[in-house]
Design a protein around this motif. Sequence first.
Motif, PDB file in Angstrom:
ATOM      1  N   THR A 120      -5.364   1.376  -5.936  1.00 44.28           N
ATOM      2  CA  THR A 120      -4.857   1.358  -4.562  1.00 44.28           C
ATOM      3  C   THR A 120      -5.968   0.989  -3.586  1.00 44.28           C
ATOM      4  O   THR A 120      -5.770   0.184  -2.667  1.00 44.28           O
ATOM      5  CB  THR A 120      -4.263   2.726  -4.184  1.00 44.28           C
ATOM      6  OG1 THR A 120      -3.250   3.087  -5.118  1.00 44.28           O
ATOM      7  CG2 THR A 120      -3.667   2.682  -2.791  1.00 44.28           C
ATOM      8  N   PHE A 162       2.637   1.470  -3.599  1.00 45.32           N
ATOM      9  CA  PHE A 162       1.757   0.750  -4.516  1.00 45.32           C
ATOM     10  C   PHE A 162       2.184   0.866  -5.969  1.00 45.32           C
ATOM     11  O   PHE A 162       2.127  -0.111  -6.725  1.00 45.32           O
ATOM     12  CB  PHE A 162       0.318   1.251  -4.364  1.00 45.32           C
ATOM     13  CG  PHE A 162      -0.652   0.538  -5.266  1.00 45.32           C
ATOM     14  CD1 PHE A 162      -1.105  -0.735  -4.940  1.00 45.32           C
ATOM     15  CD2 PHE A 162      -1.089   1.135  -6.445  1.00 45.32           C
ATOM     16  CE1 PHE A 162      -1.984  -1.406  -5.779  1.00 45.32           C
ATOM     17  CE2 PHE A 162      -1.977   0.468  -7.278  1.00 45.32           C
ATOM     18  CZ  PHE A 162      -2.417  -0.804  -6.942  1.00 45.32           C
ATOM     19  N   SER A 175      -5.428   5.737  -7.785  1.00 42.27           N
ATOM     20  CA  SER A 175      -6.130   5.701  -6.500  1.00 42.27           C
ATOM     21  C   SER A 175      -7.207   4.610  -6.490  1.00 42.27           C
ATOM     22  O   SER A 175      -7.492   4.023  -5.439  1.00 42.27           O
ATOM     23  CB  SER A 175      -6.762   7.061  -6.209  1.00 42.27           C
ATOM     24  OG  SER A 175      -7.666   7.436  -7.246  1.00 42.27           O
ATOM     25  N   ILE A 221       0.828  -1.207   0.000  1.00 41.29           N
ATOM     26  CA  ILE A 221       0.000   0.000   0.000  1.00 41.29           C
ATOM     27  C   ILE A 221       0.862   1.257   0.000  1.00 41.29           C
ATOM     28  O   ILE A 221       0.579   2.223  -0.718  1.00 41.29           O
ATOM     29  CB  ILE A 221      -0.943  -0.007   1.225  1.00 41.29           C
ATOM     30  CG1 ILE A 221      -1.979  -1.132   1.081  1.00 41.29           C
ATOM     31  CG2 ILE A 221      -1.642   1.347   1.375  1.00 41.29           C
ATOM     32  CD1 ILE A 221      -2.847  -1.316   2.306  1.00 41.29           C
TER      33      ILE A 221
END
Length: 215
Positions: free
Chosen positions: A183, A147, A180, A144
């Motif tokens: 992610t 990423f 995003s 994370i």
Amino acid sequence: MNGKYELVQWTRAILLILLSLITAVSIALFIVVNISPLFLTFPHNSMGVSPHKLRLDYLRVIKYLQLPWINTLKLNYLPIARSATHHFADVKQLIVANEVIIIGAVPLLIYGLKKQKRQNQLWRLLLPFQVLFILLVFSGFMGITNFDAYFIKFHHLFFNNMDWVFNPRTSPIILLMPESFFTLLFSLWLLITLSILLIIWGWIKWELRIFFSKT
């Protein structure tokens, strides 16, 4: 003889832990793929197409990826380059393979856990489960926080071409899925995977508590 028995039992326990991981990972992936439409990002100009129609095209992608009998990806409202369709075809192979894994892994895991219970060997799973959980949390956290690098490595590992690099002008559907978006999906996948493993670990602890209460 006792040493051989211990080796066999611990080998079975480790294999069952790995099967639990595979099952959790596969189920989590299946869930994340199907809930991903909830997290789409719609560009401000909507690419000249309404968000509703954009969502419909994305749902066509999801349907194509998961259903083996759909052989051609067709979008109704957005153009898509040949390289993008090739990439989705590669992804489809992974998604369908994951569904096959779920079908095979779930009954095997249930059978294995029940067999360990019958043989009073569930206790062997506790420590490996804890180690697995810690490793998964650590690797997930690293994924994370970094990423972008992991995302690129993943594509280089699983795909032998660069079709996964979409051109927004020729395949604008990629604008619905910024970094995003991936992610967030990765974070959800990790959370669901850990939750499934925790459920299995909790069941083991529960069964052991019942067993020791009777002895």
